[in-house]
Design a protein around this motif. Sequence first.
Motif, PDB file in Angstrom:
ATOM      1  N   TYR A  56      -4.577   8.803   9.510  1.00 31.56           N
ATOM      2  CA  TYR A  56      -4.781   9.502   8.239  1.00 31.56           C
ATOM      3  C   TYR A  56      -3.656  10.495   7.965  1.00 31.56           C
ATOM      4  O   TYR A  56      -3.095  10.553   6.857  1.00 31.56           O
ATOM      5  CB  TYR A  56      -6.133  10.214   8.270  1.00 31.56           C
TER       6      TYR A  56
ATOM      7  N   PRO B 240      -6.506   7.093  -3.347  1.00 24.05           N
ATOM      8  CA  PRO B 240      -6.024   7.243  -1.957  1.00 24.05           C
ATOM      9  C   PRO B 240      -6.273   5.985  -1.140  1.00 24.05           C
ATOM     10  O   PRO B 240      -7.258   5.883  -0.410  1.00 24.05           O
ATOM     11  CB  PRO B 240      -6.809   8.447  -1.433  1.00 24.05           C
ATOM     12  N   LEU B 241      -5.366   5.017  -1.253  1.00 23.04           N
ATOM     13  CA  LEU B 241      -5.533   3.712  -0.630  1.00 23.04           C
ATOM     14  C   LEU B 241      -4.178   3.142  -0.249  1.00 23.04           C
ATOM     15  O   LEU B 241      -3.222   3.204  -1.025  1.00 23.04           O
ATOM     16  CB  LEU B 241      -6.257   2.767  -1.597  1.00 23.04           C
ATOM     17  N   VAL B 242      -4.095   2.621   0.945  1.00 24.08           N
ATOM     18  CA  VAL B 242      -2.897   1.940   1.442  1.00 24.08           C
ATOM     19  C   VAL B 242      -3.288   0.550   1.904  1.00 24.08           C
ATOM     20  O   VAL B 242      -4.278   0.390   2.630  1.00 24.08           O
ATOM     21  CB  VAL B 242      -2.245   2.719   2.603  1.00 24.08           C
TER      22      VAL B 242
ATOM     23  N   SER C 266       0.807  -1.054   0.000  1.00 24.94           N
ATOM     24  CA  SER C 266       0.000   0.000   0.000  1.00 24.94           C
ATOM     25  C   SER C 266       0.755   0.986   0.000  1.00 24.94           C
ATOM     26  O   SER C 266       1.662   1.131   0.387  1.00 24.94           O
ATOM     27  CB  SER C 266      -1.177  -0.420  -0.587  1.00 24.94           C
TER      28      SER C 266
ATOM     29  N   TYR D 216      -6.511   1.121   4.348  1.00 23.76           N
ATOM     30  CA  TYR D 216      -6.847   2.485   4.748  1.00 23.76           C
ATOM     31  C   TYR D 216      -7.164   3.252   3.471  1.00 23.76           C
ATOM     32  O   TYR D 216      -6.385   3.213   2.509  1.00 23.76           O
ATOM     33  CB  TYR D 216      -5.679   3.150   5.464  1.00 23.76           C
ATOM     34  N   ALA D 217      -8.289   3.957   3.429  1.00 20.50           N
ATOM     35  CA  ALA D 217      -8.676   4.610   2.191  1.00 20.50           C
ATOM     36  C   ALA D 217      -9.536   5.840   2.454  1.00 20.50           C
ATOM     37  O   ALA D 217     -10.332   5.870   3.406  1.00 20.50           O
ATOM     38  CB  ALA D 217      -9.442   3.639   1.294  1.00 20.50           C
TER      39      ALA D 217
ATOM     40  N   LEU E  69      -1.093   7.825   0.784  1.00 22.25           N
ATOM     41  CA  LEU E  69      -2.426   7.963   0.210  1.00 22.25           C
ATOM     42  C   LEU E  69      -2.403   8.795  -1.060  1.00 22.25           C
ATOM     43  O   LEU E  69      -3.173   8.562  -1.992  1.00 22.25           O
ATOM     44  CB  LEU E  69      -3.378   8.584   1.237  1.00 22.25           C
TER      45      LEU E  69
ATOM     46  N   PHE F 246     -12.719   8.670   5.901  1.00 21.48           N
ATOM     47  CA  PHE F 246     -11.519   7.854   5.956  1.00 21.48           C
ATOM     48  C   PHE F 246     -11.870   6.515   6.572  1.00 21.48           C
ATOM     49  O   PHE F 246     -12.397   6.462   7.693  1.00 21.48           O
ATOM     50  CB  PHE F 246     -10.443   8.562   6.791  1.00 21.48           C
TER      51      PHE F 246
END
Length: 303
Positions: A45, A60-62, A9, A77-78, A52, A184
């Motif tokens: 965040y 925006p995604l990990v 990510s 996480y997004a 992200l 988030f």
Amino acid sequence: MTPQRYQHSWPGIWQCLAGIVFACGGCNAGAATDTAPASALRGVYTRLAPALAHNAFGQPLVLESAESTKGLTGDIYAVVPYPFAAVSTGMKSAEHWCDVMILHINTKYCHAVAGPQGTRLRVNIGKKTPQAMADATRVEFQYNETRTLQNYFAITLTARQGPLGTSNYRIRLEAVELPDKQSFLHLTYAYGVGFAGRLAMQTYLATLGADKVGFTRLAPGADGQTGYVAGVRGVVERNTMRYYLAIDSFLASQRESPAAQLEHRLQSWFSAVERYPRQLHEVDRPDYLTMKRAEVLRQQTLY
């Protein structure tokens, strides 16, 4: 053993085992005044802001994964383009979780049942092709709203036992409000693997899953080439992504008319997974849609 973490990510039972769930609960449900969980998620965040903004997903995604002696964990996480109220209303519903879970190719059935011990999700998992209910494996998840604030919530689904030596399935979704009508999300998907489960996993990875990979890029080898993480970490990464995409597809469908929402979810989920064919492609679109339309109908008529 310290878990190894990786940031970026299986046709048959092992594919679905890799794709059942979301994280362990234990907190009391209901309105809360403690703002620490919301602050903590906002801190994550902020910490992940660079990743992200710049990553191989193009959004925006990990994605992170971990393997330890106790089992496997995947975390996503997004930032999603949905107001917090829409996310909260949509995901704080056991019935809506069934709308999410049925999108996964290995979920054959899901039904929410209220009882004296709270709400449970009866989920049947099986092959990536049409399958009779009697041939699919039943897993029961306990559903809990573990924390609710004005601008934060957490939902957990847990199951003590799963098929083939797996246990302690857990799914956890938490979300916090962001500016500009965004939210988030943090999704955790994890399960424990016993001795029998590890043997079955090894068999799968040596045969049907031999060419499967995850999303995390490995460091260049002696030949200067890079590859993707494989093995059990690849398994957990693929299914964490499948479930995140199911949540995203569900939330997007809420903007449609009620009559159009199901078809929107099905089409959206398949299109989303096909953006990552190396990791997630399993069947062609017509086969997926035909199977899922039949499974949703069965889900609505067979309790």
